[in-house]
Design an enzyme around this catalytic site. Structure first.
Site, PDB file in Angstrom:
ATOM      1  N   GLY A 190      37.940  33.476  27.014  1.00  8.89           N
ATOM      2  CA  GLY A 190      39.181  33.193  28.138  1.00  8.89           C
ATOM      3  C   GLY A 190      38.024  33.874  29.410  1.00  8.89           C
ATOM      4  N   TYR A 199      44.508  46.901  28.435  1.00  5.58           N
ATOM      5  CA  TYR A 199      43.162  46.922  29.221  1.00  5.58           C
ATOM      6  C   TYR A 199      42.039  47.405  28.324  1.00  5.58           C
ATOM      7  CZ  TYR A 199      45.225  45.221  33.566  1.00  5.58           C
ATOM      8  OH  TYR A 199      45.814  44.300  34.485  1.00  5.58           O
ATOM      9  N   ILE A 200      40.991  46.483  27.905  1.00  7.68           N
ATOM     10  CA  ILE A 200      39.784  46.934  26.990  1.00  7.68           C
ATOM     11  C   ILE A 200      38.536  47.171  27.724  1.00  7.68           C
ATOM     12  CG2 ILE A 200      38.756  46.291  24.891  1.00  7.68           C
ATOM     13  CD1 ILE A 200      41.944  46.623  24.534  1.00  7.68           C
ATOM     14  N   TYR A 246      46.285  33.452  35.168  1.00  5.33           N
ATOM     15  CA  TYR A 246      45.862  34.210  34.010  1.00  5.33           C
ATOM     16  C   TYR A 246      47.318  34.448  33.006  1.00  5.33           C
ATOM     17  CZ  TYR A 246      43.423  37.472  30.967  1.00  5.33           C
ATOM     18  OH  TYR A 246      42.842  38.116  29.768  1.00  5.33           O
TER      19      TYR A 246
HETATM   20  N1  CAA Z   1      51.682  45.611  42.788  1.00  4.66           N
HETATM   21  C1  CAA Z   1      52.333  45.470  44.323  1.00  4.66           C
HETATM   22  N2  CAA Z   1      51.175  45.314  45.194  1.00  4.66           N
HETATM   23  C2  CAA Z   1      50.012  45.293  44.961  1.00  4.66           C
HETATM   24  C3  CAA Z   1      49.692  45.387  43.539  1.00  4.66           C
HETATM   25  C4  CAA Z   1      50.537  45.615  42.561  1.00  4.66           C
HETATM   26  N3  CAA Z   1      50.167  45.901  41.194  1.00  4.66           N
HETATM   27  N4  CAA Z   1      48.115  45.363  43.518  1.00  4.66           N
HETATM   28  C5  CAA Z   1      47.945  45.209  44.778  1.00  4.66           C
HETATM   29  N5  CAA Z   1      49.028  45.407  45.785  1.00  4.66           N
HETATM   30  C6  CAA Z   1      49.057  44.973  47.145  1.00  4.66           C
HETATM   31  C7  CAA Z   1      48.390  45.970  47.750  1.00  4.66           C
HETATM   32  O1  CAA Z   1      48.957  47.344  47.855  1.00  4.66           O
HETATM   33  C8  CAA Z   1      48.011  45.409  49.160  1.00  4.66           C
HETATM   34  O2  CAA Z   1      49.084  45.491  49.986  1.00  4.66           O
HETATM   35  P1  CAA Z   1      48.692  46.160  51.473  1.00  4.66           P
HETATM   36  O3  CAA Z   1      48.060  44.898  52.039  1.00  4.66           O
HETATM   37  O4  CAA Z   1      50.291  45.821  51.874  1.00  4.66           O
HETATM   38  O5  CAA Z   1      48.308  47.401  51.494  1.00  4.66           O
HETATM   39  C9  CAA Z   1      47.930  43.977  48.822  1.00  4.66           C
HETATM   40  O6  CAA Z   1      48.642  43.972  47.450  1.00  4.66           O
HETATM   41  C10 CAA Z   1      46.579  43.569  48.758  1.00  4.66           C
HETATM   42  O7  CAA Z   1      45.763  44.162  47.674  1.00  4.66           O
HETATM   43  P2  CAA Z   1      44.433  44.138  47.476  1.00  4.66           P
HETATM   44  O8  CAA Z   1      43.679  44.789  48.612  1.00  4.66           O
HETATM   45  O9  CAA Z   1      43.943  44.635  46.194  1.00  4.66           O
HETATM   46  O10 CAA Z   1      44.117  42.624  47.735  1.00  4.66           O
HETATM   47  P3  CAA Z   1      42.745  41.685  47.238  1.00  4.66           P
HETATM   48  O11 CAA Z   1      43.027  40.345  47.812  1.00  4.66           O
HETATM   49  O12 CAA Z   1      41.625  42.266  47.885  1.00  4.66           O
HETATM   50  O13 CAA Z   1      42.841  41.617  45.633  1.00  4.66           O
HETATM   51  C11 CAA Z   1      43.712  41.220  43.557  1.00  4.66           C
HETATM   52  C12 CAA Z   1      44.182  41.344  45.127  1.00  4.66           C
HETATM   53  C13 CAA Z   1      42.527  40.221  43.232  1.00  4.66           C
HETATM   54  C14 CAA Z   1      44.674  41.012  42.881  1.00  4.66           C
HETATM   55  C15 CAA Z   1      43.075  42.659  43.066  1.00  4.66           C
HETATM   56  O14 CAA Z   1      44.266  43.442  43.613  1.00  4.66           O
HETATM   57  C16 CAA Z   1      42.876  42.763  41.588  1.00  4.66           C
HETATM   58  O15 CAA Z   1      41.826  42.430  41.201  1.00  4.66           O
HETATM   59  N6  CAA Z   1      43.848  43.176  40.966  1.00  4.66           N
HETATM   60  C17 CAA Z   1      43.709  43.449  39.542  1.00  4.66           C
HETATM   61  C18 CAA Z   1      44.339  42.321  38.683  1.00  4.66           C
HETATM   62  C19 CAA Z   1      44.131  42.678  37.448  1.00  4.66           C
HETATM   63  O16 CAA Z   1      44.848  43.604  36.701  1.00  4.66           O
HETATM   64  N7  CAA Z   1      43.344  41.692  36.399  1.00  4.66           N
HETATM   65  C20 CAA Z   1      43.059  41.994  35.096  1.00  4.66           C
HETATM   66  C21 CAA Z   1      41.918  41.637  34.943  1.00  4.66           C
HETATM   67  S1  CAA Z   1      41.257  41.999  33.238  1.00  4.66           S
HETATM   68  C22 CAA Z   1      42.176  40.926  32.249  1.00  4.66           C
HETATM   69  O17 CAA Z   1      43.039  40.176  32.448  1.00  4.66           O
HETATM   70  C23 CAA Z   1      42.188  41.197  30.662  1.00  4.66           C
HETATM   71  C24 CAA Z   1      43.606  41.431  30.354  1.00  4.66           C
HETATM   72  O18 CAA Z   1      44.220  40.590  29.325  1.00  4.66           O
HETATM   73  C25 CAA Z   1      44.203  42.905  30.539  1.00  4.66           C
END
Ligand code: CAA
Length: 240
Positions: free
Chosen positions: A84, A179-180, A147
């Protein structure tokens, strides 16, 4: 003769741990990989497990790859759909390519691998398919419409195929990891990841071996009465 298992994305991260656990459980393992040839070579040298390169999102490549494994190692009895990718981003920044690649590989890969191996399992009256879903397919996750949709699809795929496999001795189950501690999770921006870990009741990331243990159970002889089931291994982050 030992049963043969294919682990997609089986040379790194969760997949590597699954390949090792299944070998320990007595399977002859074929570890598939797509891109990282250097890592795959190191894995093969360290473990002696056979590695095979193909893209699980490519239908014909799956048919050809599984046929190669069968010729080399014997009929394929178990498939672990672990491969994935992530292409995270909020919807307004996500391109069609980001959407499509995640669907093609994460969900399409399950279909392609099942098409390649399910008929043989049916003919032989025994099979194990374990699909790696995700907590984010169960609960959703900000920045992951692609995803989360693909992983949620995997959970539906699992329950549908389980119904088709049951009378042929084929079980189809899923694991929903939280989250691993892998490269994929390490790619989440540190401040975001800190907030996520703070919400895990167990208070830490999971280990790949903790997912592999669940896979080994589903793949075992004793797991024969368990089908269409999803095992959440997420430190209590989402109680589904
Ligand atoms: N809930 C609500 N608002 C959120 C939020 C959330 N969970 N996360 C971010 N925001 C908001 C921020 O507060 C910000 O708001 P403001 O501008 O008003 O302050 C806005 O969203 C933008 O946030 P970012 O600066 O983080 O924006 P970005 O464009 O740089 O990145 C993102 C966005 C790519 C989604 C980044 O937040 C990110 O990578 N998040 C993690 C996603 C995640 O958990 N991925 C899992 C990967 S591992 C996996 O998938 C394995 C598995 O199976 C578990």
């Amino acid at each position: 003769m030992a049963r043969v298992a294919i682990v997609t994305g089986g040379t790194r991260g969760i997949g590597e741990a699954i390949s090792l656990a299944l070998r320990e459980a007595g399977f002859t393992v074929a570890a598939n990989y797509a891109g990282n040839a250097e890592k795959a070579r190191a894995f093969a040298a360290k473990t002696g497990i056979a590695t095979y390169q193909w893209d699980v999102g490519d239908h014909q490549a799956c048919l050809d790859g599984c046929a190669r494994v069968a010729t080399d190692l014997g009929p394929v009895d178990a498939v672990i759909n672990n491969a994935g990718i992530t292409r995270d981003g909020t919807l307004h920044k996500m391109s069609f390519d980001d959407w499509n690649e995640v669907m093609r590989i994460n969900l399409g890969g399950c279909f392609n691998m099942a098409k390649a191996t399910f008929p043989g399992m049916r003919d032989r009256g025994w099979g194990r398919i374990v699909n790696i879903g995700s907590i984010n397919g169960q609960a959703g996750q900000y920045g992951q419409v692609n995803y989360a949709a693909a992983k949620s699809g995997i959970h539906g795929f699992t329950k549908a195929l389980a119904q088709e496999g049951a009378k042929f001795g084929i079980t189809v189950n899923a694991i929903a990891p939280g989250y691993i501690d892998t490269d994929m999770v390490a790619a989440v921006p540190a401040p975001v990841l800190e907030k996520i870990v703070a919400k895990i009741p167990v208070g830490r990331l999971g280990q790949a071996s903790e997912i592999a243990r669940g896979v080994a159970f589903f793949a075992s002889e004793e797991g024969g009465f368990v089908t269409g089931s999803t095992l959440s291994i997420n430190g209590g982050q989402h109680m589904y």
